[in-house]
Write a protein that holds these residues in place. Structure first.
Motif, PDB file in Angstrom:
ATOM      1  N   UNK A   1       0.855  -1.192   0.000  1.00 19.06           N
ATOM      2  CA  UNK A   1       0.000   0.000   0.000  1.00 19.06           C
ATOM      3  C   UNK A   1       0.887   1.237   0.000  1.00 19.06           C
ATOM      4  N   UNK A   2       0.502   2.225  -0.774  1.00 22.31           N
ATOM      5  CA  UNK A   2       1.158   3.517  -0.705  1.00 22.31           C
ATOM      6  C   UNK A   2       0.273   4.408   0.148  1.00 22.31           C
ATOM      7  N   UNK A   3       0.756   4.711   1.340  1.00 20.59           N
ATOM      8  CA  UNK A   3      -0.068   5.401   2.337  1.00 20.59           C
ATOM      9  C   UNK A   3       0.252   6.883   2.424  1.00 20.59           C
ATOM     10  N   UNK A   4      -0.767   7.679   2.645  1.00 25.13           N
ATOM     11  CA  UNK A   4      -0.583   9.036   3.117  1.00 25.13           C
ATOM     12  C   UNK A   4      -0.465   8.898   4.642  1.00 25.13           C
ATOM     13  N   UNK A   5       0.726   9.160   5.180  1.00 29.06           N
ATOM     14  CA  UNK A   5       1.001   8.810   6.574  1.00 29.06           C
ATOM     15  C   UNK A   5       0.105   9.572   7.558  1.00 29.06           C
ATOM     16  N   UNK A   6      -0.175  10.818   7.246  1.00 31.09           N
ATOM     17  CA  UNK A   6      -0.931  11.630   8.198  1.00 31.09           C
ATOM     18  C   UNK A   6      -2.362  11.130   8.364  1.00 31.09           C
ATOM     19  N   UNK A   7      -3.015  10.853   7.241  1.00 32.24           N
ATOM     20  CA  UNK A   7      -4.434  10.484   7.334  1.00 32.24           C
ATOM     21  C   UNK A   7      -4.644   8.967   7.366  1.00 32.24           C
ATOM     22  N   UNK A   8      -3.611   8.207   7.004  1.00 30.27           N
ATOM     23  CA  UNK A   8      -3.698   6.738   6.878  1.00 30.27           C
ATOM     24  C   UNK A   8      -4.675   6.310   5.778  1.00 30.27           C
ATOM     25  N   UNK A   9      -4.944   7.196   4.833  1.00 30.68           N
ATOM     26  CA  UNK A   9      -5.676   6.707   3.666  1.00 30.68           C
ATOM     27  C   UNK A   9      -4.630   6.208   2.678  1.00 30.68           C
ATOM     28  N   UNK A  10      -4.947   5.124   1.970  1.00 33.56           N
ATOM     29  CA  UNK A  10      -3.970   4.651   0.989  1.00 33.56           C
ATOM     30  C   UNK A  10      -4.336   5.232  -0.357  1.00 33.56           C
ATOM     31  N   UNK A  11      -3.321   5.807  -1.006  1.00 31.87           N
ATOM     32  CA  UNK A  11      -3.632   6.482  -2.255  1.00 31.87           C
ATOM     33  C   UNK A  11      -3.485   5.524  -3.439  1.00 31.87           C
ATOM     34  N   UNK A  12      -2.843   4.379  -3.208  1.00 30.76           N
ATOM     35  CA  UNK A  12      -2.777   3.358  -4.262  1.00 30.76           C
ATOM     36  C   UNK A  12      -2.359   2.038  -3.638  1.00 30.76           C
TER      37      UNK A  12
END
Ligand SMILES: Nc1nc2c(ncn2[C@@H]2O[C@H](COP(=O)(O)OP(=O)(O)OP(=O)(O)O)[C@@H](O)[C@H]2O)c(=O)[nH]1
Length: 380
Positions: A241-252
């Protein structure tokens, strides 16, 4: 479970109860006029729904690290709140949180202007309440928005499902889906597509749903998926998973199916890494960064699974799930990761000058390839 962690340890124990101030989205919430400035060009995500359906809670929990219990004390929103979520060229949008009682017939509310610049409209329905009124409101909202801008992604969050049994959840989703689509068919709006998600701020479902909403707004998504597929298949990795660390949403993620448990494990890993880093990694005076170029972590679970996290950019991390035996070839994984990271940085630059996207795709990184039994094969 063993944790190897490569952050330098602070010499004393500075207790930090959450992220340091410079780690996270600016909590810059601006009151805006009903009419947005024409220069507001970032993709817009609208959060709409009846009063108390949970809109502000979703925004606060996902993007501002509010704990779900604290949302009990949120006051009712009575103006539109604009929240800038920008950390990279991939995660770069605005969330507009609407008050529950938006009146489309109010002449001061220029909904045409708002919908014209909208990428996604999230309509939140409280599943613990009688949802008939919400369905009427959903229909009115999406049909108006669609007439102004048919390109909008319409996302319906069937929210607060933590209070429902599994059977009740499925039944509620089926019923809402059926009624909403019947209303659209009656209005000859069959082309308007609604996506449905079961969500709750008390588990990871809200992060997963938001991940999917955000991914639809990332034009480089196919390129990112492609890079992840190449990376995992050449490194013996099961899921990445490629994560946006701050929000923990995965962008891909790679194209293998996502199961909720793997996603939760990876989210938990990010929490562990950031928490440990905040507590032991910062200097005594609180300076330093909880997440930087050196950030990486390896967690070996007792079921021969390994979790591997590495920094990709200032705000993105790659989190991988793999078998212990594949991790024996860590050198190969690290080399491939190096190529992957370089490629992501190139895609970033391409995000700024979009013309280069085509040439990048045909210039896929030259990762060292290996078959699953470890035999090298010709590079891709
Ligand atoms: N059980 C449960 N309660 C939730 C959930 N999300 C939000 N809530 C609660 O719902 C209540 C209303 O939440 P808000 O976020 O203020 O709702 P809103 O839609 O922004 O309300 P307005 O500002 O009046 O439009 C709060 O007490 C939250 O704690 C959820 O997933 N599950």
């Amino acid at each position: 479970m063993s944790i190897q962690y490569e952050e330098p340890l602070a010499d004393s124990y500075g207790v930090v109860d959450s992220f340091p101030k410079d780690f996270g989205y600016g909590v810059e919430e601006a009151d805006i006029d009903d009419n947005p400035a024409p220069s507001d060009s970032k993709p817009r995500i609208l959060l709409m729904g009846l009063r108390r359906s949970g809109k502000s809670s979703i925004q606060k929990v996902v993007f501002h690290k509010m704990s779900p219990n604290e949302t009990l004390f949120l006051e009712s929103t009575n103006k539109i709140y604009k929240d800038d979520i920008s950390n990279s060229s991939f995660v770069n949008f605005q969330i507009w949180d609407f008050p529950g009682q938006v009146d489309f017939f109010d002449p001061t509310f220029d909904y045409e202007m708002i919908f014209r610049g909208t990428g996604a409209l999230i309509f939140v329905i409280d599943a613990q309440d009688d949802y008939m009124e919400a369905l009427g409101r959903l229909h009115l909202t999406v049909s108006r928005a669609y007439r102004v801008n048919p390109e909008i992604n319409f996302e319906v969050f069937i929210h607060k499902v933590d209070g429902l049994s599994d059977d009740h959840k499925i039944e509620t989703q089926r019923d809402i889906h059926q009624r909403a689509n019947d209303d659209l068919a009656d209005a000859s709006l069959e082309k308007l597509h609604l996506s449905f998600y079961l969500t709750s701020i008390y588990d990871h479902s809200i992060f997963e749903a938001f991940s999917k909403v955000v991914q639809k707004l990332i034009p480089q998504l196919p390129t990112l998926e492609n890079l992840l597929n190449i990376f995992i298949s050449n490194s013996g990795i099961e899921k990445a998973f490629l994560f946006d660390v701050v929000s923990k949403i995965y962008i891909a993620t790679d194209s293998s199916p996502v199961d909720m448990q793997s996603y939760e494990l990876c989210c938990d890993m990010i929490d562990v890494v950031i928490d440990v880093s905040c507590i032991y990694g910062l200097k005594e005076d609180g300076s330093g960064s909880a997440y930087d170029k050196e950030s990486m972590a390896i967690i070996k679970l007792n079921n021969t699974t390994v979790l591997y996290l590495k920094e990709v950019t200032k705000f993105l991390a790659l989190v991988c799930i793999l078998r212990e035996e594949s991790f024996e070839r860590k050198g190969l994984i690290d080399y491939n990761f190096h190529c992957f990271r370089k490629a992501i940085h190139e895609v970033f630059e391409v995000g700024i000058s979009t013309q280069r996207i085509g040439s990048l795709l045909s210039n896929t990184p030259n990762m060292k390839a290996v078959t699953h039994n470890g035999t090298p094969r010709s590079p891709v």
